[in-house]
Design a protein around this motif. Structure first.
Motif, PDB file in Angstrom:
ATOM      1  N   THR A   1      -2.110   0.742   4.371  1.00 23.10           N
ATOM      2  CA  THR A   1      -1.847  -0.694   4.442  1.00 23.10           C
ATOM      3  C   THR A   1      -1.022  -1.173   3.265  1.00 23.10           C
ATOM      4  OG1 THR A   1      -4.047  -0.899   5.395  1.00 23.10           O
ATOM      5  CG2 THR A   1      -2.983  -2.940   4.732  1.00 23.10           C
ATOM      6  N   TYR A   2      -1.281  -0.596   2.119  1.00 25.41           N
ATOM      7  CA  TYR A   2      -0.665  -1.087   0.888  1.00 25.41           C
ATOM      8  C   TYR A   2       0.269  -0.060   0.265  1.00 25.41           C
ATOM      9  CZ  TYR A   2      -4.400  -4.508   1.181  1.00 25.41           C
ATOM     10  OH  TYR A   2      -5.242  -5.489   1.618  1.00 25.41           O
ATOM     11  N   ILE A   3       1.328  -0.574  -0.339  1.00 26.68           N
ATOM     12  CA  ILE A   3       2.099   0.237  -1.278  1.00 26.68           C
ATOM     13  C   ILE A   3       1.658  -0.234  -2.650  1.00 26.68           C
ATOM     14  CG2 ILE A   3       4.383   0.736  -2.224  1.00 26.68           C
ATOM     15  CD1 ILE A   3       5.563   0.418   0.574  1.00 26.68           C
ATOM     16  N   ASP A   4       0.912   0.601  -3.339  1.00 29.71           N
ATOM     17  CA  ASP A   4       0.458   0.270  -4.691  1.00 29.71           C
ATOM     18  C   ASP A   4       1.551   0.635  -5.685  1.00 29.71           C
ATOM     19  OD1 ASP A   4      -1.938  -0.653  -3.749  1.00 29.71           O
ATOM     20  OD2 ASP A   4      -3.102   1.130  -4.291  1.00 29.71           O
TER      21      ASP A   4
ATOM     22  N   LEU B   1       2.870  -5.031  -0.441  1.00 34.21           N
ATOM     23  CA  LEU B   1       3.019  -4.557  -1.813  1.00 34.21           C
ATOM     24  C   LEU B   1       1.838  -5.054  -2.653  1.00 34.21           C
ATOM     25  CD1 LEU B   1       5.088  -2.964  -3.561  1.00 34.21           C
ATOM     26  CD2 LEU B   1       5.972  -5.170  -4.309  1.00 34.21           C
ATOM     27  N   ASN B   2       1.349  -4.148  -3.489  1.00 36.52           N
ATOM     28  CA  ASN B   2       0.235  -4.476  -4.372  1.00 36.52           C
ATOM     29  C   ASN B   2       0.646  -4.020  -5.781  1.00 36.52           C
ATOM     30  OD1 ASN B   2      -2.325  -5.326  -5.030  1.00 36.52           O
ATOM     31  ND2 ASN B   2      -3.289  -3.371  -4.528  1.00 36.52           N
ATOM     32  N   VAL B   3       0.977  -4.990  -6.618  1.00 36.83           N
ATOM     33  CA  VAL B   3       1.431  -4.633  -7.968  1.00 36.83           C
ATOM     34  C   VAL B   3       0.216  -4.498  -8.878  1.00 36.83           C
ATOM     35  CG1 VAL B   3       2.854  -5.326  -9.935  1.00 36.83           C
ATOM     36  CG2 VAL B   3       3.632  -5.809  -7.610  1.00 36.83           C
TER      37      VAL B   3
ATOM     38  N   VAL C   1       6.582  -8.550  -5.914  1.00 30.79           N
ATOM     39  CA  VAL C   1       5.279  -9.049  -6.356  1.00 30.79           C
ATOM     40  C   VAL C   1       4.254  -8.762  -5.260  1.00 30.79           C
ATOM     41  CG1 VAL C   1       6.199 -10.855  -7.871  1.00 30.79           C
ATOM     42  CG2 VAL C   1       5.818 -11.360  -5.448  1.00 30.79           C
ATOM     43  N   SER C   2       2.990  -8.827  -5.597  1.00 32.41           N
ATOM     44  CA  SER C   2       1.913  -8.549  -4.644  1.00 32.41           C
ATOM     45  C   SER C   2       2.015  -9.464  -3.426  1.00 32.41           C
ATOM     46  CB  SER C   2       0.550  -8.737  -5.309  1.00 32.41           C
ATOM     47  OG  SER C   2       0.346  -7.731  -6.270  1.00 32.41           O
TER      48      SER C   2
END
Ligand SMILES: [Zn+2]
Length: 186
Positions: A54-57, A37-39, A23-24
């Protein structure tokens, strides 16, 4: 200071080992670096992208389950790791003078790598995708040396020292990231 460092490390290891829900806001590692993580829900094929360093989308369909999100991310790790390996094997084939006939990626619980000497094949743990590239390279070199020396003998260590004099540091780095009750070998 030492105590604080130790507690901090313990926390980091626990955080890394804790149950993932995909989850995000969760921390996930790639090539030794931590990402958030960015869902993102969309109505298209699932995909994964690194955003702003910065983010894994993680793009998934609305209503996806934990298992589905995990699968998308796992396949992304596998694809990325698959892309890293050929150049490293190529480089070390020339240096060590041994041919790797085939290689593969596997999910393994207690091994970073393994090899089949009879068929000159090496296997690498999918988890290595989360580690710095020098750790992946170290495991590749270790397994490739097994193709010329089966056991962890003096001869094996002499090869490691010759080809990768700083291998101790990489070994320590890999061990540090694991819980103490887990026995990792390769
Ligand atoms: Zn070994």
């Amino acid at each position: 200071m030492a105590w604080i460092k130790k507690q901090k490390l313990k926390f980091e290891v626990q955080e890394r080992q804790s149950e993932r829900r995909f989850v995000s806001g969760e921390s996930h590692y790639y090539k030794g670096k931590r990402y958030l993580l960015n869902v993102i829900y969309h109505n298209d094929a699932p995909k994964v992208e690194i955003c702003n360093k910065t983010y894994i989308d993680l793009y998934v369909r609305v209503g996806s389950t934990n298992e589905q999100r995990e699968k998308v991310l796992t396949e992304w790790y596998r694809k990325r790791l698959k892309g890293q390996i050929p150049a490293l094997i190529d480089k070390w084939q020339k240096i060590i003078g041994v041919e790797v006939k085939d290689w593969g990626i596997k999910k393994m619980k207690t091994k970073w790598g393994t090899c089949t000497i009879a068929s000159n094949r090496i296997w690498l743990n999918l988890e290595l995708s989360k580690k710095p590239e020098h750790c992946l390279e170290y495991i590749i070199v270790h397994e490739m040396i097994h193709l010329i020396e089966r056991n962890h003998s003096d001869r094996f260590v002499a090869y490691m020292n010759k080809f990768m004099p700083q291998w101790h540091l990489y070994k320590e780095e890999l061990n540090r990231s694991m819980l103490s009750h887990e026995i990792w070998s390769y």
